[in-house]
Design a protein around this motif. Structure first.
Motif, short mmCIF file in Angstrom:
data_model
loop_
_atom_site.label_atom_id
_atom_site.label_comp_id
_atom_site.label_asym_id
_atom_site.label_seq_id
_atom_site.Cartn_x
_atom_site.Cartn_y
_atom_site.Cartn_z
N GLU A 1 0.83 -1.21 0.00
CA GLU A 1 0.00 0.00 0.00
C GLU A 1 0.87 1.26 0.00
O GLU A 1 0.55 2.24 -0.68
CB GLU A 1 -0.93 -0.01 1.22
CG GLU A 1 -2.03 -1.05 1.14
CD GLU A 1 -2.85 -1.12 2.41
OE1 GLU A 1 -3.94 -1.72 2.38
OE2 GLU A 1 -2.40 -0.59 3.46
N THR A 2 1.95 1.21 0.77
CA THR A 2 2.86 2.35 0.81
C THR A 2 3.45 2.64 -0.56
O THR A 2 3.59 3.79 -0.97
CB THR A 2 3.99 2.09 1.83
OG1 THR A 2 3.42 1.93 3.13
CG2 THR A 2 4.98 3.25 1.86
N ALA A 3 3.80 1.57 -1.30
CA ALA A 3 4.34 1.75 -2.64
C ALA A 3 3.26 2.16 -3.64
O ALA A 3 3.55 2.82 -4.65
CB ALA A 3 5.01 0.47 -3.11
N PHE A 4 2.01 1.80 -3.36
CA PHE A 4 0.93 2.10 -4.29
C PHE A 4 0.54 3.58 -4.26
O PHE A 4 0.22 4.16 -5.30
CB PHE A 4 -0.30 1.25 -3.93
CG PHE A 4 -1.45 1.40 -4.89
CD1 PHE A 4 -1.52 0.64 -6.04
CD2 PHE A 4 -2.46 2.32 -4.64
CE1 PHE A 4 -2.57 0.78 -6.92
CE2 PHE A 4 -3.52 2.47 -5.52
CZ PHE A 4 -3.58 1.69 -6.66
N ARG A 5 0.57 4.20 -3.08
CA ARG A 5 0.04 5.56 -2.93
C ARG A 5 0.66 6.55 -3.91
O ARG A 5 -0.06 7.26 -4.61
CB ARG A 5 0.23 6.05 -1.49
CG ARG A 5 -0.67 5.36 -0.50
CD ARG A 5 -0.53 5.96 0.89
NE ARG A 5 -1.30 5.21 1.87
CZ ARG A 5 -0.82 4.25 2.64
NH1 ARG A 5 0.47 3.94 2.55
NH2 ARG A 5 -1.59 3.61 3.49
N PRO A 6 2.00 6.69 -3.96
CA PRO A 6 2.55 7.70 -4.89
C PRO A 6 2.29 7.36 -6.35
O PRO A 6 2.24 8.26 -7.19
CB PRO A 6 4.05 7.70 -4.56
CG PRO A 6 4.31 6.37 -3.93
CD PRO A 6 3.06 6.02 -3.19
N ARG A 7 2.10 6.10 -6.67
CA ARG A 7 1.83 5.73 -8.05
C ARG A 7 0.39 6.06 -8.44
O ARG A 7 0.10 6.32 -9.60
CB ARG A 7 2.09 4.23 -8.25
CG ARG A 7 3.56 3.84 -8.16
CD ARG A 7 3.71 2.32 -8.10
NE ARG A 7 5.08 1.87 -8.36
CZ ARG A 7 6.02 1.77 -7.46
NH1 ARG A 7 5.76 2.12 -6.19
NH2 ARG A 7 7.22 1.34 -7.78
N ALA A 8 -0.52 6.03 -7.46
CA ALA A 8 -1.93 6.33 -7.72
C ALA A 8 -2.22 7.82 -7.60
O ALA A 8 -3.21 8.30 -8.16
CB ALA A 8 -2.81 5.56 -6.75
N HIS A 9 -1.38 8.54 -6.86
CA HIS A 9 -1.59 9.98 -6.70
C HIS A 9 -1.34 10.67 -8.04
O HIS A 9 -0.36 10.40 -8.71
CB HIS A 9 -0.64 10.52 -5.64
CG HIS A 9 -0.95 11.93 -5.24
ND1 HIS A 9 -1.94 12.23 -4.33
CD2 HIS A 9 -0.44 13.11 -5.63
CE1 HIS A 9 -2.01 13.54 -4.17
NE2 HIS A 9 -1.12 14.09 -4.96
N LEU A 10 -2.26 11.55 -8.40
CA LEU A 10 -2.14 12.18 -9.71
C LEU A 10 -0.96 13.13 -9.74
O LEU A 10 -0.91 14.11 -9.01
CB LEU A 10 -3.43 12.93 -10.04
CG LEU A 10 -4.64 12.02 -10.26
CD1 LEU A 10 -5.91 12.82 -10.32
CD2 LEU A 10 -4.46 11.21 -11.52
N GLY A 11 0.01 12.80 -10.57
CA GLY A 11 1.20 13.62 -10.69
C GLY A 11 1.29 14.25 -12.07
O GLY A 11 0.26 14.57 -12.67
N PRO A 12 2.47 14.38 -12.60
CA PRO A 12 2.61 14.90 -13.97
C PRO A 12 2.15 13.84 -14.96
O PRO A 12 1.80 12.72 -14.59
CB PRO A 12 4.12 15.14 -14.09
CG PRO A 12 4.73 14.17 -13.13
CD PRO A 12 3.77 14.06 -11.98
N THR A 13 2.10 14.21 -16.22
CA THR A 13 1.77 13.23 -17.26
C THR A 13 2.95 12.29 -17.45
O THR A 13 4.05 12.74 -17.74
CB THR A 13 1.42 13.94 -18.58
OG1 THR A 13 0.27 14.77 -18.37
CG2 THR A 13 1.13 12.93 -19.68
N TYR A 14 2.70 11.00 -17.27
CA TYR A 14 3.77 10.02 -17.39
C TYR A 14 3.90 9.56 -18.85
O TYR A 14 2.93 9.07 -19.44
CB TYR A 14 3.51 8.82 -16.48
CG TYR A 14 3.66 9.17 -15.02
CD1 TYR A 14 4.92 9.21 -14.42
CD2 TYR A 14 2.55 9.49 -14.24
CE1 TYR A 14 5.07 9.54 -13.09
CE2 TYR A 14 2.69 9.83 -12.89
CZ TYR A 14 3.96 9.85 -12.33
OH TYR A 14 4.10 10.19 -11.00
#
Length: 497
Positions: free
Chosen positions: A157-170
């Motif tokens: 879950e800890t690794a999932f959060r930043p990946r699911a958080h909307l960031g720049p366009t990947y």
């Protein structure tokens, strides 16, 4: 004696950790059979003996710079991990191996400065994604794909959060021709991490904190929409709308839309209604389909109008008082200028004639008020009039017409009055106030940053009048005596500090 006793205890604990580490190193690195038998015996004994071996293993991993990138020593890490991945039927968690038998219940790192052979659980997830030995990397990925060990689930879950958080366009994450702000795909296909969490049957879990919104995507990905009510509903609505604004697999978008229409908590419904008033197309569709209404009845007319539910709007606002019903609301959540922008925008669409007439009548009946602080309930009216004037000086046709018809002029502010009169082409009044144009030019000279030259040029050309914009000021003199050179600054080479 007391001090000596404490010193002895610390020494013995340190010696125990050193013994476990040294015997395990001999067993794994030197393949010493006697050491290996001793390690297996200590592990089987459980209690303090097993703890000695467990902590010794993590001391060895730390010494091998486990998951420290270029510093890592895989040849020293592999034997230790293979030892920890050996079967252990006493483990209460799946898979039943030494690793799951002793891991803590959370993925929290040990406190700084007091490392005593504690495991860094999150590094196991990193190793499953990037360890240089493919076979061991796959074994860890397989373990994480089935485990129910709480600390490992916490690490996932800890690794999932930043990946699911909307960031720049990947780049290259979405399929060709699309863009996504979630970092979980490659070319539209799940990456290695997403494969692990989607395969693990023990994820998602109910959120420990309602505000842990990033984990809502995991529930959507695995079609566990039954978990969504456990999140903060207003924050969830905003996140669902954000997910609908970026590429995600179509079935995830479908679940987002269904969740927006299945809200039961008032906070969630209110958030959808607010976003609908602000013009979000997905929120408008959800509100219409679900039959949502704002919590405050005073919001209902403007909500129905802006979501284009005209039959219901006519019933809610038979007298065309939509703005007058809105601005006395206590604790207005949406700024007056935003409301006016939305009203002007909908007037620029194909409204039914009677609705357009009612909205324009409301737009022109906000009334003068010399002191907005004199009556708090009328503050919203003052703010809306000011917003209309702002749009009028930007030459919005509906705002210009409202200003002229209703006489929305600034109170006791000649510096704002003259530009407004000129830009709304109220030249009879303007010529009385400024017959030779010098006052307006002085205002624009002082406050040109408040206006656009193009707007004055457009009106002047249309009305056959001189452009009132002041001429450009000449550039400052190029006199060398006023030019600062690098060597005149204290921080320049040779300067004083």
């Amino acid at each position: 004696m007391q001090a000596m006793h404490h010193g002895t205890m610390k020494f013995r604990r340190w010696r125990a950790r050193e013994r476990g580490r040294d015997v395990l190193a001999a067993a794994l690195y030197e393949r010493n059979s006697r050491a290996r038998k001793r390690i297996d015996r200590w592990w089987a004994a459980g209690g303090a003996h097993r703890d000695e071996v467990w902590r010794g293993a993590w001391f060895l991993l730390s010494a091998a710079h486990f998951r420290f990138g270029n510093h890592e020593r895989p040849e020293r890490v592999v034997p230790v991990l293979e030892f920890l991945l050996e079967a252990d039927p006493t483990s209460p968690y799946r898979p039943r191996v030494r690793l799951t038998a002793c891991l803590p219940q959370t993925a929290a790192d040990p406190p700084d400065g007091v490392y005593m052979g504690d495991p860094y659980v999150r590094r196991l997830v990193e190793a499953a994604l990037g360890f240089p030995c493919p076979a061991l990397r796959q074994r860890l990925a397989d373990l994480l794909s089935v485990t129910d060990q709480p600390g490992l689930l916490d690490a996932l879950e800890t690794a999932f959060r930043p990946r699911a958080h909307l960031g720049p366009t990947y780049l290259d994450a979405a399929p060709p021709g699309h863009e996504t702000k979630c970092n979980l795909w490659r070319g539209g296909c799940p990456d290695s991490f997403l494969k692990i969490v989607c395969t693990n049957p023990n994820l998602p879990r109910p959120p420990a904190q309602p505000g842990d919104i990033d984990l809502s995507l995991l529930a959507l990905l695995k079609n566990r929409t039954d978990l969504l009510p456990a999140f903060e509903q207003d924050a969830l609505v905003l996140r669902l709308l954000e997910y609908l604004g970026t590429w995600l697999p179509e079935q995830v978008h479908d679940r987002c839309r269904r969740a927006l229409r299945d809200l039961s908590a008032r906070e969630g419904v209110t958030a959808v209604c607010d976003q609908a008033v602000l013009g979000d197309a997905e929120a408008i569709a959800a509100a219409r389909d679900a039959g949502y209404r704002p919590a405050s009845s005073a919001w209902t007319p403007i909500f129905l109008l802006l979501t284009r539910q005209f039959a219901a709007y006519r019933e809610a606002d038979p007298n065309g008082r939509v703005l007058q019903l809105t601005y006395p609301i206590d604790g207005l959540r949406i700024e007056e200028d935003v409301i006016i922008d939305r009203i002007l925008a909908i007037l620029d669409t194909d409204l039914p004639d009677d609705v357009a007439v009612a909205v324009r009548r409301s737009l022109r009946d906000l009334g003068p008020l010399s002191d907005p602080s004199a009556n708090f309930e009328r503050w919203g009216s003052w703010g809306m009039r000011r917003a209309i004037r702002t749009r009028a000086i930007e030459l919005d046709p509906e705002a210009v017409a409202a200003v002229v018809d209703a006489g929305y002029l600034p109170e006791d502010d000649d510096q704002e009055l003259l530009p407004l009169l000129f830009l709304t082409e109220q030249f009879e009044r303007y010529d009385r106030e400024d017959p030779n144009g010098t006052k307006l030019r002085a205002v624009l000279t002082e406050k040109c940053y408040l206006y656009e030259h193009q707007h004055f040029r457009t009106v002047a050309k249309r009305a056959g009048r001189p452009d009132p914009w002041p001429p450009k000021q000449p550039s400052p003199s190029g006199d060398r005596t006023t030019t600062r050179h690098a060597t005149t600054w204290p921080s320049s080479f040779g300067g004083s500090f």
